[in-house]
Write an enzyme that holds these catalytic residues in place. Structure first.
Site, PDB file in Angstrom:
ATOM      1  N   HIS A 100      34.992  -7.614   4.938  1.00  0.00           N
ATOM      2  CA  HIS A 100      34.055  -8.459   4.184  1.00  0.00           C
ATOM      3  C   HIS A 100      34.087  -8.110   2.690  1.00  0.00           C
ATOM      4  O   HIS A 100      34.114  -8.989   1.831  1.00  0.00           O
ATOM      5  CB  HIS A 100      32.612  -8.246   4.676  1.00  0.00           C
ATOM      6  CG  HIS A 100      32.341  -8.711   6.070  1.00  0.00           C
ATOM      7  ND1 HIS A 100      31.761  -7.907   7.019  1.00  0.00           N
ATOM      8  CD2 HIS A 100      32.546  -9.905   6.684  1.00  0.00           C
ATOM      9  CE1 HIS A 100      31.616  -8.580   8.155  1.00  0.00           C
ATOM     10  NE2 HIS A 100      32.085  -9.793   7.978  1.00  0.00           N
ATOM     11  N   SER A 152      33.017  -6.613  13.123  1.00  0.00           N
ATOM     12  CA  SER A 152      31.766  -5.846  13.157  1.00  0.00           C
ATOM     13  C   SER A 152      31.451  -5.383  14.575  1.00  0.00           C
ATOM     14  O   SER A 152      30.989  -4.266  14.794  1.00  0.00           O
ATOM     15  CB  SER A 152      30.613  -6.699  12.632  1.00  0.00           C
ATOM     16  OG  SER A 152      30.833  -7.023  11.288  1.00  0.00           O
ATOM     17  N   ARG A 185      41.647 -13.902   9.864  1.00  0.00           N
ATOM     18  CA  ARG A 185      42.316 -12.627  10.149  1.00  0.00           C
ATOM     19  C   ARG A 185      43.613 -12.860  10.900  1.00  0.00           C
ATOM     20  O   ARG A 185      44.635 -12.286  10.604  1.00  0.00           O
ATOM     21  CB  ARG A 185      41.410 -11.728  10.990  1.00  0.00           C
ATOM     22  CG  ARG A 185      40.230 -11.188  10.250  1.00  0.00           C
ATOM     23  CD  ARG A 185      39.267 -10.537  11.200  1.00  0.00           C
ATOM     24  NE  ARG A 185      38.714 -11.520  12.122  1.00  0.00           N
ATOM     25  CZ  ARG A 185      37.985 -11.227  13.165  1.00  0.00           C
ATOM     26  NH1 ARG A 185      37.724  -9.980  13.459  1.00  0.00           N
ATOM     27  NH2 ARG A 185      37.511 -12.185  13.930  1.00  0.00           N
ATOM     28  N   LYS A 198      24.398 -13.749  17.734  1.00  0.00           N
ATOM     29  CA  LYS A 198      25.176 -12.541  18.043  1.00  0.00           C
ATOM     30  C   LYS A 198      24.297 -11.331  18.380  1.00  0.00           C
ATOM     31  O   LYS A 198      24.822 -10.232  18.532  1.00  0.00           O
ATOM     32  CB  LYS A 198      26.079 -12.190  16.865  1.00  0.00           C
ATOM     33  CG  LYS A 198      27.276 -13.123  16.721  1.00  0.00           C
ATOM     34  CD  LYS A 198      28.202 -12.609  15.644  1.00  0.00           C
ATOM     35  CE  LYS A 198      29.485 -13.412  15.569  1.00  0.00           C
ATOM     36  NZ  LYS A 198      30.332 -12.959  14.461  1.00  0.00           N
TER      37      LYS A 198
HETATM   38  N1  COA Z   1      38.573  -8.919   7.689  1.00  0.00           N
HETATM   39  C1  COA Z   1      38.280  -8.417   8.889  1.00  0.00           C
HETATM   40  N2  COA Z   1      37.321  -8.903   9.681  1.00  0.00           N
HETATM   41  C2  COA Z   1      36.596  -9.954   9.267  1.00  0.00           C
HETATM   42  C3  COA Z   1      36.833 -10.528   8.029  1.00  0.00           C
HETATM   43  C4  COA Z   1      37.875  -9.959   7.218  1.00  0.00           C
HETATM   44  N3  COA Z   1      38.197 -10.452   6.018  1.00  0.00           N
HETATM   45  N4  COA Z   1      35.965 -11.554   7.866  1.00  0.00           N
HETATM   46  C5  COA Z   1      35.207 -11.617   8.984  1.00  0.00           C
HETATM   47  N5  COA Z   1      35.571 -10.654   9.836  1.00  0.00           N
HETATM   48  C6  COA Z   1      35.030 -10.422  11.188  1.00  0.00           C
HETATM   49  C7  COA Z   1      33.542 -10.166  11.218  1.00  0.00           C
HETATM   50  O1  COA Z   1      33.241  -8.803  11.183  1.00  0.00           O
HETATM   51  C8  COA Z   1      33.116 -10.792  12.530  1.00  0.00           C
HETATM   52  O2  COA Z   1      33.291  -9.918  13.604  1.00  0.00           O
HETATM   53  P1  COA Z   1      32.261  -9.934  14.840  1.00  0.00           P
HETATM   54  O3  COA Z   1      32.287 -11.339  15.374  1.00  0.00           O
HETATM   55  O4  COA Z   1      32.804  -8.919  15.752  1.00  0.00           O
HETATM   56  O5  COA Z   1      30.926  -9.565  14.288  1.00  0.00           O
HETATM   57  C9  COA Z   1      34.085 -11.946  12.712  1.00  0.00           C
HETATM   58  O6  COA Z   1      35.196 -11.653  11.906  1.00  0.00           O
HETATM   59  C10 COA Z   1      33.541 -13.270  12.273  1.00  0.00           C
HETATM   60  O7  COA Z   1      32.446 -13.036  11.464  1.00  0.00           O
HETATM   61  P2  COA Z   1      32.044 -13.758  10.165  1.00  0.00           P
HETATM   62  O8  COA Z   1      33.221 -14.299   9.445  1.00  0.00           O
HETATM   63  O9  COA Z   1      31.176 -12.847   9.399  1.00  0.00           O
HETATM   64  O10 COA Z   1      31.266 -14.950  10.699  1.00  0.00           O
HETATM   65  P3  COA Z   1      30.023 -14.833  11.575  1.00  0.00           P
HETATM   66  O11 COA Z   1      30.417 -15.171  12.965  1.00  0.00           O
HETATM   67  O12 COA Z   1      29.324 -13.573  11.418  1.00  0.00           O
HETATM   68  O13 COA Z   1      29.133 -15.970  10.906  1.00  0.00           O
HETATM   69  C11 COA Z   1      28.272 -18.173  10.610  1.00  0.00           C
HETATM   70  C12 COA Z   1      29.195 -17.245  11.394  1.00  0.00           C
HETATM   71  C13 COA Z   1      26.955 -17.529  10.246  1.00  0.00           C
HETATM   72  C14 COA Z   1      28.974 -18.608   9.343  1.00  0.00           C
HETATM   73  C15 COA Z   1      28.067 -19.376  11.540  1.00  0.00           C
HETATM   74  O14 COA Z   1      27.542 -18.901  12.760  1.00  0.00           O
HETATM   75  C16 COA Z   1      27.114 -20.410  10.962  1.00  0.00           C
HETATM   76  O15 COA Z   1      27.474 -21.154  10.092  1.00  0.00           O
HETATM   77  N6  COA Z   1      25.873 -20.472  11.500  1.00  0.00           N
HETATM   78  C17 COA Z   1      24.844 -21.417  11.087  1.00  0.00           C
HETATM   79  C18 COA Z   1      24.735 -22.594  12.075  1.00  0.00           C
HETATM   80  C19 COA Z   1      25.820 -23.580  11.820  1.00  0.00           C
HETATM   81  O16 COA Z   1      25.806 -24.300  10.837  1.00  0.00           O
HETATM   82  N7  COA Z   1      26.808 -23.592  12.731  1.00  0.00           N
HETATM   83  C20 COA Z   1      27.994 -24.383  12.579  1.00  0.00           C
HETATM   84  C21 COA Z   1      27.818 -25.758  13.124  1.00  0.00           C
HETATM   85  S1  COA Z   1      29.317 -26.666  12.980  1.00  0.00           S
END
Ligand code: COA
Length: 169
Positions: A19, A137, A99, A43
């Site tokens: 991140h 994460s 990723r 989550k």
């Molecule tokens: N390098 C390594 N790992 C990475 C990374 C990087 N550059 N970027 C993200 N990751 C990992 C994160 O740690 C995470 O791991 P985890 O799932 O084990 O926790 C995973 O990749 C994805 O996480 P992240 O990119 O942070 O997204 P998220 O799943 O935490 O967030 C939201 C998702 C909040 C953006 C999404 O749920 C959302 O938009 N929610 C609101 C409701 C909505 O509008 N939904 C969509 C309707 S179409």
């Protein structure tokens, strides 16, 4: 001149080196970066919203990008639809990271749905740094809980917070 706002959303439970790398690169692309911390992304986070925000703020204070070379950064919790929040903060672009091929399917679907919701806001993908390709994460939390070493995946500050959270401090 108009301020170009980027929105980097996530759960950040907790923020890890992957991140931080994306944030460090995104701040060079926009005038203002809003880091949207999802109140509930389904989550079941280990850290409370307040803790996730506080850890993020602490990390930002140590971001290895000089202030003169980066956008203003704001951390904001959000609830509900990402696209509604994006409108609320005037985001022109949503920043996500990829990723591996496995991420593509999910990100593709989410972006396609989000585009249907609001065509004026673009999603831009940054490739995760090869050093962080495997970080998630959820895996970092499992390693911490099972008494493994998370030093390579998170900053010393996040490691300390994790150790305290899982009762290893
Ligand atoms: N390098 C390594 N790992 C990475 C990374 C990087 N550059 N970027 C993200 N990751 C990992 C994160 O740690 C995470 O791991 P985890 O799932 O084990 O926790 C995973 O990749 C994805 O996480 P992240 O990119 O942070 O997204 P998220 O799943 O935490 O967030 C939201 C998702 C909040 C953006 C999404 O749920 C959302 O938009 N929610 C609101 C409701 C909505 O509008 N939904 C969509 C309707 S179409």
């Amino acid at each position: 001149m108009a301020t170009r706002v980027g929105l980097y959303p996530g759960t950040f439970d907790p923020i890890h080196n992957g991140h931080t790398d994306i944030i460090g690169r995104a701040v060079k692309l926009v005038d203002k970066l809003v880091i949207g911390v999802a109140v509930d992304s389904g989550k079941n986070p280990l850290f409370s919203l307040e803790e996730r925000v506080a850890i993020l703020q602490e990390e930002l204070a140590h971001l290895p990008v000089p202030v003169s070379e980066r956008a203003e950064i704001v951390v904001m919790p959000f609830k509900g639809l990402l696209m509604h929040f994006a409108r609320q903060v005037d985001a022109a672009v949503i920043i996500r990271s990829l990723r591996a091929v496995a991420d593509f399917e999910y990100e593709f679907q989410m972006t396609a749905m989000n585009q249907q919701l609001d065509r004026e806001i673009e999603t831009v993908f940054l490739m995760a740094d090869p050093r962080h390709q495997a970080i998630a994460s959820s895996l970092v939390k499992v390693i911490a809980q099972l008494e493994g070493d998370v030093t390579k995946f998170v900053s010393p500050r996040v490691k300390e917070a994790l150790m305290a959270k899982v009762g290893r401090s």
